[in-house]
Design an enzyme around this catalytic site. Structure first.
Site: not given
Ligand code: PAF
Length: 283
Positions: A32-33, A36-37, A61, A150, A153, A176, A185
């Site tokens: 689900a890019l 930000g990715h 997770q 995150d 993380q 971003v 997100s």
């Protein structure tokens, strides 16, 4: 760009480059890019010869079954985005490939995993460490890229690399934001139009708190954010913590650390969102 489904095939493909001394960058994702990715991939493409992007919705997770079920998945769109930013390999394994048997490893990252997300998402960081360590063993990258959105993380993955004695560099990349300020997100696409508008209040409040913090104590600043979020209908605040950027432990006063970050988690309707803001940062 190659789409690879198995670890054996991935290792074979990477060995060819490794033999020639090429540098390998890994961007672990759950698909689900979004932009930000893309920023992580662009950074990896700039710093390495080969960029692998893993796309895997990691079941271990998720502490909430519905969250796992509803997590957005769209491999075709993801691959199109990755082609556009110059990744060479998309690694998109099935669950059985990454977990041929249950992973019984138990990590301990205390006290990093005992704060913020820790109590609200039991087992979450253990699952993250399971999959990220498996990806590191499969890819053996020189560098791996994670977003600062995150924030906890990222700190935990650095600690995992230290504990396991792995030889790679962890690169943290800035959040971003959408043009209006909302932190990007994959979960944003699950918001209704009204929730999407309401979600703006999160980044606006955090940015306003930066100004507020200049004239007020840390405790007052924490209360400023909590009150603004609690006053917004449709929000359910889980936590707002102002912490040391390295230890993630709460700080009491602005002078207590040279790296201070405010981290928030809340439900906007049924969707859980997180964001953070840096009050002080060591450069
Ligand atoms: O940040 C994420 O998307 C995931 O937690 C990660 C690092 C890809 C592990 O599944």
């Amino acid at each position: 760009m190659k789409v690879i489904r198995t670890i054996v095939e991935l290792r074979d493909a990477l060995d060819v480059y490794r033999k020639d001394g090429k540098k390998i960058g890994l961007v672990p994702t759950m698909g689900a890019l979004h932009a930000g990715h893309a920023s992580l991939v662009e950074r990896s493409v700039a710093q390495n010869d080969i960029t692998v992007v893993s796309i895997f919705v990691n079941p271990t997770q998720f502490n909430d079954k519905n969250d796992l079920m509803n997590y957005p998945r769209n491999l075709d769109a993801d691959c199109a985005l990755l082609e556009g930013v110059g990744a060479q390999i998309a690694f998109a394994p099935e669950v059985a490939e990454m977990y041929p048997e249950p992973d019984t490893r138990v990590f301990s990252f205390a006290p990093l995993d005992e704060v913020m997300e820790g109590p609200f998402r039991p087992g979450h960081f253990n699952g993250v460490a399971q999959i990220v360590s498996k990806l590191f063993y499969a890819v053996e990258p020189h560098r791996a890229y994670f977003g600062e959105k995150d924030f906890q993380q990222l700190a935990i993955i650095r600690e995992m690399v230290r504990q396991l004695g792995l030889r790679l560099e962890i690169v943290g990349c800035p959040i971003v934001r959408e043009a209006d300020g909302l932190a990007m997100s994959s979960r944003n696409m699950l918001l209704t139009p009204e929730e999407r508008t309401r979600a703006l209040k999160i980044s606006r409040t955090l940015f306003a708190s930066l100004e507020y913090a200049k004239e007020n104590t840390l405790q007052q600043t924490k209360a400023f954010v909590e009150e603004a979020i609690n006053a917004t209908e449709g929000f359910k605040l889980e936590y707002y913590q102002i912490v040391d950027g390295r230890t993630l432990q709460p700080v009491e006063q602005w002078d207590d650390s040279d790296y201070i970050v405010g981290c928030i988690a809340l439900f906007c309707g049924k969707i859980r969102l997180i964001d953070n803001i840096k009050y002080k940062e060591v450069k």
